[in-house]
Design a protein around this motif. Structure first.
Motif, short mmCIF file in Angstrom:
data_model
loop_
_atom_site.label_atom_id
_atom_site.label_comp_id
_atom_site.label_asym_id
_atom_site.label_seq_id
_atom_site.Cartn_x
_atom_site.Cartn_y
_atom_site.Cartn_z
N GLU A 1 0.84 -1.19 0.00
CA GLU A 1 0.00 0.00 0.00
C GLU A 1 0.87 1.24 0.00
OE1 GLU A 1 -2.40 -0.57 3.50
OE2 GLU A 1 -4.06 -1.33 2.30
N GLY A 2 0.51 2.22 -0.83
CA GLY A 2 1.28 3.44 -0.91
C GLY A 2 0.78 4.48 0.07
N ARG A 3 1.39 5.62 0.00
CA ARG A 3 0.98 6.73 0.86
C ARG A 3 -0.38 7.25 0.40
NH1 ARG A 3 0.79 12.12 1.99
NH2 ARG A 3 1.91 12.81 3.86
N PRO A 4 -1.35 7.36 1.30
CA PRO A 4 -2.67 7.86 0.89
C PRO A 4 -2.60 9.30 0.40
CG PRO A 4 -2.80 6.79 3.04
CD PRO A 4 -1.34 6.93 2.71
N GLU A 5 -3.50 9.62 -0.54
CA GLU A 5 -3.57 10.97 -1.11
C GLU A 5 -5.02 11.43 -1.15
OE1 GLU A 5 -1.96 10.76 -5.01
OE2 GLU A 5 0.02 10.06 -4.36
N VAL A 6 -5.21 12.72 -0.97
CA VAL A 6 -6.56 13.29 -1.04
C VAL A 6 -7.14 13.08 -2.44
CG1 VAL A 6 -7.93 15.40 -0.89
CG2 VAL A 6 -6.07 14.99 0.75
N ALA A 7 -6.37 13.44 -3.48
CA ALA A 7 -6.88 13.38 -4.85
C ALA A 7 -7.27 11.95 -5.23
CB ALA A 7 -5.84 13.93 -5.82
N ALA A 8 -6.44 10.97 -4.86
CA ALA A 8 -6.73 9.57 -5.20
C ALA A 8 -7.99 9.09 -4.49
CB ALA A 8 -5.54 8.69 -4.83
N THR A 9 -8.16 9.51 -3.25
CA THR A 9 -9.36 9.10 -2.49
C THR A 9 -10.61 9.74 -3.09
OG1 THR A 9 -8.00 8.91 -0.49
CG2 THR A 9 -10.39 9.02 -0.19
N LEU A 10 -10.53 11.00 -3.47
CA LEU A 10 -11.68 11.66 -4.09
C LEU A 10 -12.04 11.02 -5.43
CD1 LEU A 10 -10.91 15.42 -3.30
CD2 LEU A 10 -12.77 14.04 -2.36
N ARG B 1 -0.69 4.23 8.20
CA ARG B 1 -0.17 4.33 6.84
C ARG B 1 0.53 5.66 6.58
NH1 ARG B 1 -4.72 2.70 2.59
NH2 ARG B 1 -3.08 3.47 1.19
N LEU B 2 0.00 6.74 7.13
CA LEU B 2 0.60 8.05 6.87
C LEU B 2 1.87 8.28 7.68
CD1 LEU B 2 -2.59 10.17 6.49
CD2 LEU B 2 -0.60 10.40 5.01
N LEU B 3 1.87 7.85 8.93
CA LEU B 3 3.03 8.11 9.78
C LEU B 3 4.17 7.15 9.50
CD1 LEU B 3 1.29 9.03 13.14
CD2 LEU B 3 2.11 10.53 11.33
N GLY B 4 3.90 6.12 8.72
CA GLY B 4 4.97 5.22 8.31
C GLY B 4 5.61 5.65 7.01
N ALA B 5 5.07 6.71 6.39
CA ALA B 5 5.60 7.19 5.10
C ALA B 5 6.31 8.52 5.32
CB ALA B 5 4.46 7.37 4.09
N TRP C 1 -6.32 14.23 14.88
CA TRP C 1 -6.84 13.93 13.55
C TRP C 1 -6.78 15.17 12.65
CZ3 TRP C 1 -7.20 10.20 10.40
CH2 TRP C 1 -8.02 10.26 9.27
N LEU C 2 -7.03 16.34 13.24
CA LEU C 2 -6.95 17.59 12.47
C LEU C 2 -5.55 17.77 11.88
CD1 LEU C 2 -9.15 19.87 12.15
CD2 LEU C 2 -7.82 21.17 13.80
N LEU C 3 -4.51 17.52 12.68
CA LEU C 3 -3.13 17.66 12.21
C LEU C 3 -2.83 16.67 11.09
CD1 LEU C 3 -1.25 18.20 15.60
CD2 LEU C 3 -1.56 19.89 13.79
N LEU C 4 -3.30 15.44 11.26
CA LEU C 4 -3.01 14.43 10.25
C LEU C 4 -3.80 14.69 8.96
CD1 LEU C 4 -1.65 11.27 10.24
CD2 LEU C 4 -4.04 10.86 9.68
N PHE C 5 -5.10 14.93 9.10
CA PHE C 5 -6.00 14.97 7.94
C PHE C 5 -5.86 16.27 7.15
CE2 PHE C 5 -10.43 14.96 6.08
CZ PHE C 5 -10.27 13.79 5.35
N ASN C 6 -5.58 17.38 7.85
CA ASN C 6 -5.51 18.68 7.16
C ASN C 6 -4.11 19.09 6.76
OD1 ASN C 6 -8.24 19.05 7.24
ND2 ASN C 6 -8.23 20.51 8.93
N TYR C 7 -3.08 18.43 7.31
CA TYR C 7 -1.71 18.88 7.04
C TYR C 7 -0.80 17.75 6.57
CZ TYR C 7 -3.72 22.83 9.43
OH TYR C 7 -4.56 23.85 9.77
N LEU C 8 -0.69 16.68 7.33
CA LEU C 8 0.21 15.60 6.91
C LEU C 8 -0.29 14.93 5.63
CD1 LEU C 8 1.17 13.87 10.29
CD2 LEU C 8 2.14 15.89 9.20
N ALA D 1 6.25 13.78 12.62
CA ALA D 1 5.86 14.00 11.22
C ALA D 1 5.46 15.45 10.97
CB ALA D 1 4.71 13.06 10.85
N VAL D 2 4.80 16.07 11.95
CA VAL D 2 4.46 17.50 11.85
C VAL D 2 5.74 18.33 11.74
CG1 VAL D 2 3.46 19.46 13.09
CG2 VAL D 2 2.23 17.28 13.01
N ARG D 3 6.73 17.99 12.57
CA ARG D 3 8.02 18.70 12.51
C ARG D 3 8.66 18.57 11.13
NH1 ARG D 3 12.53 15.75 15.84
NH2 ARG D 3 11.89 14.24 14.24
N ASP D 4 8.60 17.36 10.54
CA ASP D 4 9.18 17.16 9.21
C ASP D 4 8.47 18.01 8.16
OD1 ASP D 4 10.93 15.37 10.32
OD2 ASP D 4 9.80 13.58 9.71
#
Length: 540
Positions: free
Chosen positions: A1-10, A95-99, A443-450, A520-523
């Protein structure tokens, strides 16, 4: 599984409903995210389906959607607002924090294009003003964004000793220095000028400006070629050696661009191998740059000159100046204000020599955000007497850097505690329990930024070709606005949640999951700041 993306999910969600229209939107507000992550609004469904009723089999199929970049979906249900979907959040965290964060990969089959960014402000013979600084900082930032997407960038003109701006070094602008004299190219352009039907040679007669070698009739060429978007007042251009030198430097930059068989998706295709030329100009230079643009088209009717576009910056207004202010004065004023604000906030600490570098970085951040967080077409107003826009508040570069430093302090404290045996080291991502992350700010930090960060960088680097004319619009304010909003949401979360808790084993799961999230936020902070040539602050 790759890194999730907003565009791909939409795309997957739209495909599940069997309609070509874009029905779904990603939620971003904290209130809506308590109930749903994606929504197909009732109005959109009513336009796409009879009576707005989605077939039950389509609704039931949504949670089983899969794909290498599709978020794991938990439930899809009808609500008064429309069709609502929630994500399987612990799995999304995993999935997101492992990428690793970074730019989205280039579109399949597209090889990186080349772009010449031309900033005429750097040819200004007089002392530079804030309006010149705006276009230079914008070009510098755009170059970093394009390079992050694998695009080859050349910056023109090179800085010479006589027009070397010390303020650019202070602002961390990376610009090439003195190049060659381009004698052969200038000679070739002179030869083309001598054979040009739109030009007539100028003899040094009384009334003729010194150094003028030819008159070129631009208006007739623009009309013959049917060129759109040019100022109707373009008429006769008096060509000098300096004019040809400017064109020669542009010509050489184009010739030195890496060869590409096809352009990146952000740019229109051109004949053979060529690169795009973007003139980054302030509105007061736009007319002169249009003259240079047309002259280049006349003397070199190649594919690259036809790809010239103009990215125009709005005016920079300085309120109540006692006299015209230069870019150097503007920098020194903001630096003094930053120093005074730091002394007020941190007392004698800010007067220590070790703080010199911190105040320098805060000053650069303040100026870059002041110049770049506004859409480039809009006017900027600099209130030099009121420093709050630069030194205080949640919309300043200083606020962003402050939150970056808070993250550095957090991880330094954790590392010291590990070395002292207070906490065990952070385990691998695969061993973390992300079901512990239930606070809405997480969730806000992950979903809106990472999650959208790679796509944010990709969008900020886009230079879509205009439908007509020569002006191009770029979203150069995107990264600054993203960092400001991230800083506000991170600050709210960090003020509310205690990360490094008591050293009890039953609390470690939650602490480690939070540290992985904030790492991940720091990165993301560091990667975004790099596009602004801002080093992360490790203390404040």
């Amino acid at each position: 599984e790759g890194r999730p993306e907003v565009a791909a999910t939409l795309r997957a969600l739209n495909g599940a409903l069997g309609r070509p229209a874009k029905l779904w939107v990603k939620e971003s507000g904290a209130r809506n995210l308590r109930h749903r992550d994606f929504l197909a609004p009732r109005a959109a469904l009513s336009a796409a389906f009879p009576d707005g009723q989605v077939p039950p089999e389509a609704v039931s199929a949504v949670p089983s959607l899969q794909g290498p970049a599709v978020l794991p979906l938990r439930v899809c249900r009808q609500t008064p607002a429309g069709l609502a979907v929630q994500v399987r959040r612990p799995e999304a965290f995993q999935r997101l924090l492992g990428a690793l964060p970074g730019p989205a990969p280039p579109a399949a089959g597209a090889r990186p294009a080349s772009v010449v960014l031309h900033c005429p402000a750097l040819r200004c013979p007089a002392a530079p003003r804030p309006r010149h600084l705006r276009s230079v900082l914008l070009a510098d930032h755009l170059a970093q964004l394009l390079r992050a997407q694998g695009v080859g960038v050349r910056l023109v003109p090179a800085l010479s000793e006589e027009r070397s701006w010390d303020v650019l070094r202070q602002l961390h602008v990376h610009w090439p220095s003195e190049g060659s004299s381009f004698t052969d190219t200038v000679s070739a352009l002179k030869a083309a000028l001598g054979q040009c039907p739109c030009a007539t040679a100028c003899e040094q007669e009384p009334g003729t400006a010194e150094g003028v070698i030819s008159k070129v009739y631009l208006k007739s060429f623009v009309e013959q070629q049917g060129l759109l978007g040019y100022d109707p007042n373009l008429d006769v251009l008096l060509v000098t050696e300096g004019t040809l030198q400017s064109l020669a430097e542009l010509q050489e930059a184009v010739l030195q661009c890496p060869v590409s068989d096809s352009t990146a998706p952000n740019f229109p295709k051109c004949q053979s191998s060529c690169c795009s030329i973007v003139h980054v100009v302030n509105c007061e230079e736009e007319f002169q740059q249009q003259q240079l643009d047309v002259l280049w088209r006349i003397l070199d009717p190649g594919a690259h000159t036809a790809l010239q576009k103009h990215l125009v910056c709005g005016p920079v207004k300085v309120t109540n100046p006692s006299s015209p202010i230069g870019a150097d004065q503007y920098f020194q004023l903001r630096k003094h204000q930053m120093y005074e604000a730091s002394v007020i906030k941190y007392g004698e600490l800010a007067q220590d020599e070790a703080w010199t570098g911190v105040i320098d970085t805060l000053t650069v951040a303040a100026i870059r955000f002041e110049m770049l967080s506004t859409p480039h077409r809009s006017q900027i107003t600099l209130d030099l007497e009121n420093s709050s826009i630069s030194t205080k508040g949640t919309k300043s570069g200083a606020f962003v850097m402050y939150n970056c430093a808070r993250l550095a302090t957090l991880f330094n404290s954790f590392q010291q505690a590990v070395e002292q045996g207070t906490y065990p080291p952070l385990p691998p991502v695969s061993d973390l329990n992300f079901s512990c992350l239930r606070e809405e700010g997480e969730w806000l930090l992950l979903f809106n930024y990472l999650l959208p960060f790679p796509e944010v960088l990709q969008q900020a680097a886009q230079l879509p070709p205009p439908s007509k004319g020569i002006r191009v619009t770029a979203n150069t304010e995107t990264v600054c606005k993203f960092l400001i909003q991230l800083s506000m949401d991170f600050s709210s979360y960090y003020n509310r949640v205690h990360i490094l808790g008591e050293p009890f084993p039953h609390l470690f799961d939650q602490m480690f999951a939070r540290l992985q999230l904030l790492g991940a936020v720091r990165d993301v902070f560091h990667s975004a700041l790099a596009t602004l040539h801002l080093p992360p602050l490790n203390r404040i």
